[in-house]
Write a protein that holds these residues in place. Structure first.
Motif, mmCIF file in Angstrom:
data_model
loop_
_atom_site.group_PDB
_atom_site.id
_atom_site.type_symbol
_atom_site.label_atom_id
_atom_site.label_comp_id
_atom_site.label_asym_id
_atom_site.label_seq_id
_atom_site.Cartn_x
_atom_site.Cartn_y
_atom_site.Cartn_z
ATOM 1 N N UNK A 1 38.400 35.298 35.335
ATOM 2 C CA UNK A 1 37.675 36.547 35.462
ATOM 3 C C UNK A 1 37.756 37.026 36.907
ATOM 4 N N UNK A 2 38.112 38.263 37.099
ATOM 5 C CA UNK A 2 38.170 38.854 38.426
ATOM 6 C C UNK A 2 36.892 39.651 38.679
ATOM 7 N N UNK A 3 36.229 39.370 39.777
ATOM 8 C CA UNK A 3 34.995 40.073 40.122
ATOM 9 C C UNK A 3 35.256 41.079 41.229
ATOM 10 N N UNK A 4 34.518 42.185 41.236
ATOM 11 C CA UNK A 4 34.668 43.151 42.319
ATOM 12 C C UNK A 4 34.189 42.559 43.638
ATOM 13 N N UNK A 5 34.663 43.084 44.744
ATOM 14 C CA UNK A 5 34.279 42.601 46.074
ATOM 15 C C UNK A 5 32.897 43.093 46.489
ATOM 16 N N UNK A 6 32.424 44.195 45.854
ATOM 17 C CA UNK A 6 31.125 44.756 46.200
ATOM 18 C C UNK A 6 30.260 44.884 44.949
ATOM 19 N N UNK A 7 28.963 45.164 45.174
ATOM 20 C CA UNK A 7 28.012 45.311 44.078
ATOM 21 C C UNK A 7 26.954 46.329 44.486
ATOM 22 N N UNK A 8 26.160 46.765 43.518
ATOM 23 C CA UNK A 8 24.997 47.592 43.833
ATOM 24 C C UNK A 8 23.854 46.669 44.233
ATOM 25 N N UNK A 9 23.058 47.086 45.223
ATOM 26 C CA UNK A 9 21.930 46.274 45.677
ATOM 27 C C UNK A 9 20.827 47.178 46.218
ATOM 28 N N UNK A 10 19.584 46.878 45.850
ATOM 29 C CA UNK A 10 18.424 47.547 46.428
ATOM 30 C C UNK A 10 17.975 46.669 47.590
ATOM 31 N N UNK A 21 13.263 51.123 51.051
ATOM 32 C CA UNK A 21 14.050 50.376 50.071
ATOM 33 C C UNK A 21 15.217 51.273 49.678
ATOM 34 N N UNK A 22 16.429 50.875 50.043
ATOM 35 C CA UNK A 22 17.606 51.731 49.915
ATOM 36 C C UNK A 22 18.592 51.135 48.901
ATOM 37 N N UNK A 23 19.078 51.979 48.003
ATOM 38 C CA UNK A 23 20.101 51.558 47.045
ATOM 39 C C UNK A 23 21.468 51.665 47.705
ATOM 40 N N UNK A 24 22.181 50.554 47.757
ATOM 41 C CA UNK A 24 23.545 50.521 48.276
ATOM 42 C C UNK A 24 24.490 50.319 47.087
ATOM 43 N N UNK A 25 25.561 51.068 47.047
ATOM 44 C CA UNK A 25 26.531 50.925 45.954
ATOM 45 C C UNK A 25 27.733 50.096 46.366
ATOM 46 N N UNK A 26 27.798 49.700 47.642
ATOM 47 C CA UNK A 26 28.952 48.937 48.134
ATOM 48 C C UNK A 26 28.526 47.705 48.928
ATOM 49 N N UNK A 27 27.442 47.041 48.486
ATOM 50 C CA UNK A 27 26.956 45.839 49.155
ATOM 51 C C UNK A 27 27.943 44.692 48.914
ATOM 52 N N UNK A 28 28.278 43.908 49.927
ATOM 53 C CA UNK A 28 29.229 42.808 49.722
ATOM 54 C C UNK A 28 28.714 41.798 48.690
ATOM 55 N N UNK A 29 29.548 41.483 47.726
ATOM 56 C CA UNK A 29 29.172 40.496 46.707
ATOM 57 C C UNK A 29 29.179 39.106 47.330
ATOM 58 N N UNK A 30 28.104 38.330 47.139
ATOM 59 C CA UNK A 30 28.089 36.971 47.687
ATOM 60 C C UNK A 30 29.023 36.054 46.901
ATOM 61 N N UNK A 31 29.557 35.086 47.571
ATOM 62 C CA UNK A 31 30.339 34.032 46.916
ATOM 63 C C UNK A 31 29.446 32.812 46.790
ATOM 64 N N UNK A 32 29.352 32.220 45.602
ATOM 65 C CA UNK A 32 28.485 31.052 45.451
ATOM 66 C C UNK A 32 29.009 29.881 46.265
ATOM 67 N N UNK A 33 28.073 29.155 46.857
ATOM 68 C CA UNK A 33 28.429 27.944 47.589
ATOM 69 C C UNK A 33 28.499 26.762 46.642
ATOM 70 N N UNK A 34 28.780 25.615 47.183
ATOM 71 C CA UNK A 34 28.910 24.394 46.401
ATOM 72 C C UNK A 34 27.635 24.143 45.586
ATOM 73 N N UNK A 35 27.777 23.988 44.282
ATOM 74 C CA UNK A 35 26.652 23.730 43.397
ATOM 75 C C UNK A 35 25.820 24.957 43.065
ATOM 76 N N UNK A 36 26.286 26.174 43.392
ATOM 77 C CA UNK A 36 25.556 27.407 43.115
ATOM 78 C C UNK A 36 26.232 28.201 42.005
#
Length: 79
Positions: A1-10, A21-36
């Motif tokens: 599965x390919x995930x986008x590099x960004x996401x929406x975030x409040x 409280x600001x809605x961002x449409x290009x917030x960087x998507x986090x990468x899960x760390x070990x065990x996440x």
């Protein structure tokens, strides 16, 4: 599965009224760390405490954790 590099975030940008409280449409998507696990949110909404904390002197963490979220695992980082 390919995930986008960004996401929406409040995101909480500081103390004050709810306009901080600001809605961002290009917030960087986090990468899960070990065990996440990264959860793809299907729906979410603010808690009553979000608005209250926003107008107090409580510490601002940058992103509000949200208890009112429905989603499914998107990516798991295995040890």
């Amino acid at each position: 599965m390919t995930l986008p590099k960004t996401m929406r975030a409040m995101v909480t940008m500081g103390h004050g009224d709810l306009d901080r409280m600001v809605l961002h449409t290009d917030w960087p998507r986090p990468d899960p760390g070990k065990g996440e696990v990264l959860i793809r949110a299907g729906a979410c909404g603010p808690r009553n405490a979000d608005g209250y904390l926003q107008m107090t002197d409580a510490p601002v963490l940058g992103v509000h954790p949200d208890e009112n979220m429905q989603g499914a695992p998107a990516v798991a980082a295995y040890p």
